[in-house]
Design an enzyme around this catalytic site. Sequence first.
Site, PDB file in Angstrom:
ATOM      1  N   CYS A  60      -9.228 -27.362  -1.899  1.00 25.51           N
ATOM      2  CA  CYS A  60      -9.408 -27.869  -0.730  1.00 25.51           C
ATOM      3  C   CYS A  60     -10.808 -28.963  -0.681  1.00 25.51           C
ATOM      4  CB  CYS A  60      -9.352 -27.733   0.954  1.00 25.51           C
ATOM      5  SG  CYS A  60      -7.973 -26.312   0.928  1.00 25.51           S
TER       6      CYS A  60
ATOM      7  N   HIS B 133     -12.132 -30.806   7.400  1.00 19.35           N
ATOM      8  CA  HIS B 133     -10.880 -30.336   6.029  1.00 19.35           C
ATOM      9  C   HIS B 133     -10.149 -29.840   7.328  1.00 19.35           C
ATOM     10  CE1 HIS B 133      -8.503 -28.829   3.638  1.00 19.35           C
ATOM     11  NE2 HIS B 133      -9.140 -27.491   3.724  1.00 19.35           N
TER      12      HIS B 133
ATOM     13  N   ASN C 112      -2.346 -27.957   7.110  1.00 20.56           N
ATOM     14  CA  ASN C 112      -3.199 -27.858   5.785  1.00 20.56           C
ATOM     15  C   ASN C 112      -3.158 -28.058   4.429  1.00 20.56           C
ATOM     16  OD1 ASN C 112      -4.914 -27.378   4.052  1.00 20.56           O
ATOM     17  ND2 ASN C 112      -5.842 -25.897   4.259  1.00 20.56           N
TER      18      ASN C 112
END
Length: 310
Positions: A112, A235, A265
């Site tokens: 990520c 994020h 996500n």
Amino acid sequence: MNAGIIGTGRCLPEDKLTNFDLEQRMDTSDEWIRTMTGIEERRIANDEQDTSDMARVAAQSAIKDAGIDPADIGLILVATVTPDRPFPSVSCDIQQQIGAVNAAAMDISAACAGFMYGVITAKQFIESDTYRYVLVVGVEKLSKITNWEDRNTAVLFGDGAGAAVIGKVSEGRGILSFELGADGSGGEHLYQDKHLVMNGREVFKFAVRQMGESAINVIEKAGLDKEDVDFLIPHQANIRIMESSRARLDLPVEKMSKTIQKYGNTSAASIPISLVEDLEEGRIKDDDVVVMVGFGGGLTWGAIAMKWGK
């Protein structure tokens, strides 16, 4: 002159998977998912749409937005942990597809935090005059490594791509400071075996601490105060983690990017996907100080403070 973002683009699959859809597949509820994560729905790529397909669309959009010729790109960096196959890389696939005939190409595996790693790497090549333009893509098809029997992870992830063209920008604008980091001892908490495996409690504790610290660090490295920050793009992993970062910066709600409710996500794609939406909706303006911060498997993290604009 500093390196900065001169063009952006994204790609989101058409198919949506809502919390109510997941209620039919596993023991969970829309209320629990929204309360614990902030997610309401996510996009899922179909069988004919692989990682490189989404990367190509996002890349072409970013190149068009930057107003450059693909042949002028010197390097393509694709951040992904879900490539079409081990090799050739996604970056090589799209190099051929978009006509970037003069570009070197490689993929980055930082989960990520991958887009942050890509942009910061691109900065070095731009400011050393090695390349005029670097294309950075964050892209994931996480649906192909998600265990749809594991309700703790299946509710979290979505597919998509975001891209940015990095080049030199006018004096005072661009990337002002950055931070990259890794802690391999935490790798056991977030990894891929056959499927994605996560120790949610440990990752949450790490993320809450590291996201806030990294955001503060890049602000201080840039010689700025928290009051100078105009917008935060964290994020999009979990709304509670995002809110903790916002609180560390004392920012009002309207100054934090929030797309997790729509896309879930999307790992390396989440920050660039959010960036495009914030730009389209006018939340980021020229000369705004923008902080981007992400974390991921590895464990890895990265943050950037930049003054927006060409």
